[in-house]
Design a protein around this motif. Structure first.
Motif, short mmCIF file in Angstrom:
data_model
loop_
_atom_site.label_atom_id
_atom_site.label_comp_id
_atom_site.label_asym_id
_atom_site.label_seq_id
_atom_site.Cartn_x
_atom_site.Cartn_y
_atom_site.Cartn_z
N UNK A 229 46.30 47.75 33.37
CA UNK A 229 45.63 46.45 33.35
C UNK A 229 44.68 46.39 32.16
N UNK A 230 44.75 45.28 31.41
CA UNK A 230 43.87 45.09 30.26
C UNK A 230 42.63 44.32 30.72
N UNK A 231 41.53 45.02 30.92
CA UNK A 231 40.30 44.40 31.41
C UNK A 231 39.45 43.92 30.26
N UNK A 232 38.86 42.73 30.40
CA UNK A 232 37.84 42.31 29.46
C UNK A 232 36.54 43.00 29.83
N UNK A 233 35.75 43.39 28.85
CA UNK A 233 34.43 44.00 29.06
C UNK A 233 34.51 45.20 29.98
N UNK A 234 35.44 46.07 29.69
CA UNK A 234 35.67 47.24 30.53
C UNK A 234 34.45 48.16 30.60
N UNK A 235 33.62 48.10 29.58
CA UNK A 235 32.50 49.02 29.51
C UNK A 235 31.27 48.50 30.24
N UNK A 236 31.18 47.20 30.50
CA UNK A 236 29.98 46.65 31.12
C UNK A 236 30.18 46.37 32.60
N UNK A 237 31.35 45.95 32.99
CA UNK A 237 31.59 45.67 34.41
C UNK A 237 31.62 46.98 35.19
N UNK A 238 31.07 46.96 36.37
CA UNK A 238 31.04 48.17 37.18
C UNK A 238 32.42 48.48 37.73
N UNK A 239 32.62 49.75 38.03
CA UNK A 239 33.88 50.18 38.64
C UNK A 239 34.10 49.44 39.96
N UNK A 240 33.02 49.23 40.72
CA UNK A 240 33.13 48.56 42.01
C UNK A 240 33.60 47.11 41.82
N UNK A 241 33.08 46.45 40.79
CA UNK A 241 33.48 45.06 40.53
C UNK A 241 34.94 44.98 40.10
N UNK A 242 35.37 45.91 39.26
CA UNK A 242 36.77 45.92 38.83
C UNK A 242 37.69 46.21 40.00
N UNK A 243 37.24 47.09 40.90
CA UNK A 243 38.03 47.42 42.08
C UNK A 243 38.21 46.19 42.97
N UNK A 244 37.15 45.41 43.11
CA UNK A 244 37.22 44.19 43.91
C UNK A 244 38.19 43.19 43.28
N UNK A 245 38.11 43.05 41.97
CA UNK A 245 39.02 42.13 41.27
C UNK A 245 40.46 42.62 41.36
N UNK A 246 40.64 43.93 41.30
CA UNK A 246 41.99 44.51 41.37
C UNK A 246 42.66 44.18 42.70
N UNK A 247 41.89 44.20 43.78
CA UNK A 247 42.45 43.89 45.10
C UNK A 247 42.93 42.44 45.14
N UNK A 248 42.11 41.54 44.63
CA UNK A 248 42.52 40.13 44.64
C UNK A 248 43.76 39.93 43.76
N UNK A 249 43.87 40.69 42.71
CA UNK A 249 45.05 40.64 41.85
C UNK A 249 46.28 41.14 42.61
N UNK A 250 46.11 42.20 43.42
CA UNK A 250 47.23 42.69 44.23
C UNK A 250 47.67 41.62 45.23
N UNK A 251 46.71 40.91 45.80
CA UNK A 251 47.06 39.83 46.72
C UNK A 251 47.82 38.72 46.00
N UNK A 252 47.37 38.39 44.80
CA UNK A 252 48.06 37.37 44.01
C UNK A 252 49.51 37.76 43.79
N UNK A 253 49.74 39.02 43.45
CA UNK A 253 51.12 39.46 43.19
C UNK A 253 51.97 39.35 44.44
N UNK A 254 51.40 39.61 45.60
CA UNK A 254 52.16 39.44 46.85
C UNK A 254 52.52 37.97 47.07
N UNK A 255 51.59 37.08 46.76
CA UNK A 255 51.85 35.65 46.92
C UNK A 255 52.94 35.20 45.96
#
Length: 403
Positions: A80-106
């Motif tokens: 995954x190509x994240x914007x601002x990979x160095x400033x966003x927290x790992x926890x925030x990226x993890x939360x976004x990743x889950x919603x992305x997984x849900x999107x792919x299921x839809x």
């Protein structure tokens, strides 16, 4: 012996917890249980009692059936190509990743009924295999070839999100809940590219630049590995390349510089509504191509910061471009009686509001009650017999002339 919930899938609990921004400790405190119990449930070492499953569903705002649906594991290395990979927290990226997984299921669900637009992303000859060898000329050429491939000419692009959707890119826009995490993108092994745009900062020109930036990653960095993208020094190079691509794609220098009557703040401001690009971005682009000297650039940025420290002019007039394709897909399978609303909500294990947000539907659409009405162009379609006994709808999503 205490009864437990049969078929409980621990990975779904982990998904819901992370998607709602909760740690195992905070969720346990809310429920009055131990964090060790949450860990046991998430790793399928123990299943919660039925009454606790109900409480989990209420607290995490998901239907109880969510916890009974198996998760399809990824069989490929994620890049995954994240914007601002160095400033966003790992926890925030993890939360976004889950919603992305849900999107792919839809999307997979919708794709079982519909034929999506054919992928039409240009492939470049002569591009170095190593992204670090990409020259500025290579990047500018990539942006130019994209415009030529799609017949865009050299003027402003009316709607960049619709352009991507009509050429086979899946685009979603939603909350990322993290400062500095603006957008991300990924190519999947089945040749399906995704772009996820954050809606947290509701500034049209910024979201538009994010879209062009992610297109740059899709075009130039498809084969960059997760390991490479995770290295800070490589990440900076990749981001600078995507920035340059975005500016070149949005502001073709021949036409844009022809319209720029003077390299001044007032001139940049006058062109902003037409090109739908930030004044700051225009200044950087002009300096990059020699229209502003180093001294002029520094002076322009000083004056810019003095003049518009609270936001640029026209920001309230240029609204963020909204994805439309997935919303139209859902409308079509309902309108053509391919599925009912109840069937959709039964087949997709997510909360109704999550589905609506992820695919760009107005709140309440899937319940049919108090839904905000947003007019969408009705696409043309053809209907064939589907393997699931329903209909397969082929969506013609080509943008109309003048749109």
């Amino acid at each position: 012996m205490t009864a437990t919930s049969p078929g409980f899938v621990g990975a779904r609990l982990a998904q819901a917890r992370k998607a709602r921004g909760l740690t195992a400790v905070s969720l346990a405190e809310i429920l009055g249980i131990t964090s060790a119990s949450i860990s046991q449930y998430e790793h399928d070492k123990q299943a919660p009692r039925p009454e606790l499953t109900e409480r989990l569903a209420v607290q995490l705002n998901v239907p109880p059936t969510f916890f009974l649906r198996e998760v399809t594991p990824d069989t490929h290395e994620r890049a995954t190509k994240w914007r601002s990979n160095t400033t966003a927290t790992k926890f925030a990226r993890e939360r976004a990743e889950i919603r992305y997984e849900w999107l792919r299921e839809i999307v997979e669900y919708l794709g079982s009924f519909l034929n999506f637009p054919a992928l039409n992303i240009p492939v470049f000859d002569g591009v170095p295999d190593d992204f670090r060898e990409l020259s500025h000329a290579d990047i500018d050429r990539a942006a130019k070839v994209c415009r030529e491939h799609w017949g865009l000419g050299t003027g402003p692009i009316p709607d960049l999100v619709v352009l991507l959707e009509s050429n086979g890119v899946i685009v979603s826009r939603g909350r990322l809940n993290a400062e500095g995490l603006d957008a991300f993108s990924e190519w999947l092994p089945n040749d399906l590219p995704y772009v996820f745009l954050g809606s947290d900062i509701n500034v049209g020109v910024r979201s538009r630049f994010d879209t062009a930036h992610e297109l740059g990653h899709l075009v130039m960095h498809r084969h960059v590995s997760k390991k490479q993208f995770g290295k800070p020094e490589d990440f900076k190079i990749l981001e600078r390349q995507a920035h340059r691509f975005a500016a070149a794609f949005l502001l073709p220098k021949e036409q844009f510089f022809r319209e720029l009557w003077a390299p001044t703040l007032d001139a940049f401001a006058s062109l902003k509504p037409r090109w739908k690009t930030s004044i700051k971005g225009m200044i950087v682009h002009s300096h990059r191509h020699g229209l502003l000297s180093d001294t002029q650039y520094q002076r322009a940025m000083i004056n810019y910061n003095r003049r518009w420290k609270d936001g640029e002019p026209s920001d309230d007039q240029i609204v963020p471009e909204q994805p439309r394709f997935l919303a139209r897909c859902m409308e079509m399978i309902l309108e053509e009686s391919v599925q009912t609303r109840d069937q959709v909500l039964a087949e997709l294990p997510f909360a109704q509001f999550d589905i609506e947000e992820l695919i760009g539907l107005p709140r309440g659409f899937l319940s049919g009650a108090n839904a905000e009405v947003i007019p969408l162009e009705r696409p043309t379609f053809k209907v064939q017999t589907g393997e699931r006994g329903g209909k397969v709808v082929s969506v013609d999503f080509s943008p109309r002339r003048g749109s």
